[in-house]
Scaffold this motif. Sequence first.
Motif, short mmCIF file in Angstrom:
data_model
loop_
_atom_site.label_atom_id
_atom_site.label_comp_id
_atom_site.label_asym_id
_atom_site.label_seq_id
_atom_site.Cartn_x
_atom_site.Cartn_y
_atom_site.Cartn_z
N LYS A 146 31.37 33.13 47.48
CA LYS A 146 31.27 34.31 46.77
C LYS A 146 32.19 35.14 46.23
CE LYS A 146 27.30 35.98 49.00
NZ LYS A 146 26.03 35.98 48.27
N ASN A 175 38.32 46.79 38.93
CA ASN A 175 39.43 47.30 38.89
C ASN A 175 39.85 48.38 38.37
OD1 ASN A 175 38.73 44.23 37.84
ND2 ASN A 175 39.74 44.35 40.21
N LEU A 207 46.26 49.49 40.67
CA LEU A 207 47.14 48.32 40.75
C LEU A 207 45.79 46.92 41.58
CD1 LEU A 207 49.48 49.29 43.82
CD2 LEU A 207 50.07 48.30 41.73
N GLY A 208 44.77 47.84 40.85
CA GLY A 208 43.79 46.68 41.28
C GLY A 208 42.28 47.05 42.47
N CYS A 209 42.43 47.44 42.77
CA CYS A 209 41.72 48.07 44.01
C CYS A 209 40.11 48.28 43.04
CB CYS A 209 41.98 49.47 44.77
SG CYS A 209 43.27 49.24 45.47
N PRO A 210 39.14 47.68 43.93
CA PRO A 210 37.84 48.44 43.18
C PRO A 210 37.58 49.92 43.39
CG PRO A 210 37.73 47.46 45.90
CD PRO A 210 38.94 47.23 45.21
N ILE A 222 40.32 38.52 34.40
CA ILE A 222 40.00 40.11 35.60
C ILE A 222 41.10 40.91 34.12
CG2 ILE A 222 42.05 38.81 36.16
CD1 ILE A 222 41.24 40.27 38.58
N TRP A 237 40.96 35.05 54.21
CA TRP A 237 40.95 34.47 53.04
C TRP A 237 39.84 35.81 53.40
CZ3 TRP A 237 41.01 33.97 48.55
CH2 TRP A 237 39.84 33.72 47.40
N TYR A 279 41.25 39.57 49.13
CA TYR A 279 41.19 39.44 47.95
C TYR A 279 41.47 40.35 47.38
CZ TYR A 279 37.42 39.15 43.92
OH TYR A 279 37.26 38.62 42.81
N TRP A 280 41.44 41.53 47.62
CA TRP A 280 41.75 42.57 46.69
C TRP A 280 43.45 42.74 47.26
CZ3 TRP A 280 38.76 43.38 43.53
CH2 TRP A 280 37.33 44.11 43.98
N GLY A 291 44.07 40.66 43.87
CA GLY A 291 44.06 41.83 42.90
C GLY A 291 44.96 42.67 42.08
N PRO A 331 34.91 37.94 52.05
CA PRO A 331 35.20 37.97 50.48
C PRO A 331 34.88 38.08 49.72
CG PRO A 331 35.88 35.83 51.67
CD PRO A 331 35.08 36.89 52.67
#
Lengths: 203, 492
Positions: free
Chosen positions: A114, A136, A140-143, A196, B145, B150-151, B154, B281
């Motif tokens: 995924k 992002n 700091l890139g969080c969703p 990214i 994982w 994952y974040w 990020g 994830p």
Amino acid sequence: MSDECPHKPSEEKTPSADNGAPPGSHPCCCGGGGGAKKKPMSPERRNFMLKFGMGLNVAAGAMIGIPIIGYLFSAFKKESPQVWISLGAVDQFEVGKIKMATYVNPGAKPWDGKSSDIPCWVRRKSKTEFQIFAINCTHLGCPVRWFEESKLFLCPCHGGAYYENGDHAAGPPPRGLYEYENRIVKNELQVKGGQIPTLSQPV
Amino acid sequence: MNSKLRDIALWFDDRLQISKVWNATAGHHIPKSSASWFYVFGSATMICFMIQVLTGICLALIYQPSAEEAYASLLYLNYEQPLGWLLRGIHYWGSNFMVAIMLMHMTQVFMFGAYKYPRELTWVSGVILCLLTLGMAFTGQVMRWDQDAYWGLGIGVAIMGRVPFIGPELTHMLLGGPIIGGETLSRFFTLHVFVIPGGILALLSLHLRMVLNKGINEYPEVGKPVVKETYVEEYEAQVKKDGTKFFPDAIGKDLVFGGIVIGLVVMCAILFGPKGPEGIPDPTLIDASPRPDWPFMWIFALAALMPPYMETVVLLVGPVIGIGLMIALPFYDNVGEKKWTIRPVSVLVVIMAALSLGTLTWYGVTSPWSPEMEAWSSEPTPSHLLEGRTPLELQGAMVLQYKQCRNCHSLDGIGGKRGPDLTDVADRLTHDQLVRQVVQGGGNMPAYGQNLSPAEIAALVAFMETLHADGRLPAQRATNLQNSDRVPSLEN
């Protein structure tokens, strides 16, 4: 063990005999390797073997080391991996609305699972104009999540907020949302993705 | 028979030289004063590391370091593999204990001046071991994982991406590609299982070797400063006069504490189980509120509390300065007194570090700056704030709820803590200030001017004006009271 013993005295003798004479002047040395079998090795010859051996190992080390470094640093390349990727028909996006879309990472590996699905926010400004934002947060890139009612993107990590057009609204983010390039080809929305986004490479 | 066994033992010992090595290591003499309860943390950290190696090898028998299958293999470990849950639990709690006890060990060494002459390299190798252990904690978090992993990556990318000039290349190196994916997990797996543990083993050998070479620190006493010219002699004299064998005389306390630590690790694993894996994830499931594990929580908090203009500098230069100071410590503080009671600066340093790291960690855990993303739909408006309100005010209550205000503002303490609680907002802001705040935003609040209709703003402000604590006057303007039509009447 026993057959080495007789040679020991000669081995001990040789260095002391060599000591006085300048290297090369000793009669034994002229013969080189072609001399008698049991003849002790001269210091230079030993030195040569050491140097030659070390050189050989440096070369061999490079033969292994250079490919390893090349292998490890293959990820270190500069050129942008971004390509145009279809997000599907233009019609699935309503004018004036923001909707999440997903593209498959163009560099995906078969074992990615995924994690190769990359989300982004698509805003249809008008019939022909789109904006596509990276998921992002620029902090700091969080969703970031879109809230239709208050027309804001909110970040769950440190409370960054962005307006509908991606501009920074509040909180710690240093800039507005990262925006991917987009284009419409034959009634199909395409996004330029594959990287990214970060502050030093904002897509 | 007995003598025959003895002969066999001696035969082996003659070849393997075990007793010689044993006497030179475990049997070495230490100052009697060092056989203290304060000196047990180093060995306990090592015991934790051994637990980690042992359980880690077992977990690797099942774990799949592939982005597609890692999550499923973790679930398999938790629910299907016999005792898999327990081994995962021990590995997780072992890591927590290892970091915690390592920090205690470091604090003790610092307070006891053990880093001074001639043990500089013991300290430096310890600092690197500390960094490697934190590296294990971070890469281990990625092994789990899930969404947080994952974040969390990020976040790592976002920090790396701030590096000038080579930011993009560094992120590519970190991730093994331009985006988080399968190669990222393999990369972190390699670091977690081969590279960093190898480094730890190598440095641990050096660390222990240095303890043997230079002797364990004597229990510090006031009035016995380290003097380079005489220290080694004095130390050796002390060991000769008042020394004791590490084994069997001094190791007892280490064994007792180590045993307790192992027991606690297993008990925590049984009682609390392994951590996660939490969310799947899948990057498209964005209902994630990523939080790092506790050793990194303070960084997460720092990132929220710093002014934005400082962020890049602090995140990138801070670690360099911090680590540099730690490594340099034994070189600028090489000699002198060791006892902490007469080294107030070092005591202050420890207190400051503990307070700031502790406070930041606590803030990170509670993270009052994070909006509560579901509060607007999951938390009802408290009914006592609605009773007796006019239709316009009730309309405003709906606006407040429906426009996600609750994600950042709480009512009756329920809701986000990012902004101030609104239960008594009318005590603080006047009508005009409320309008201004809603329309223009400010502080950490976005401007809602474009996102609310004038009617919605009017209703919202009307509702908020009713929100004040019992018995308190609403906020009022400090100037031009007599001209204002909004002067509250004190008689009422």
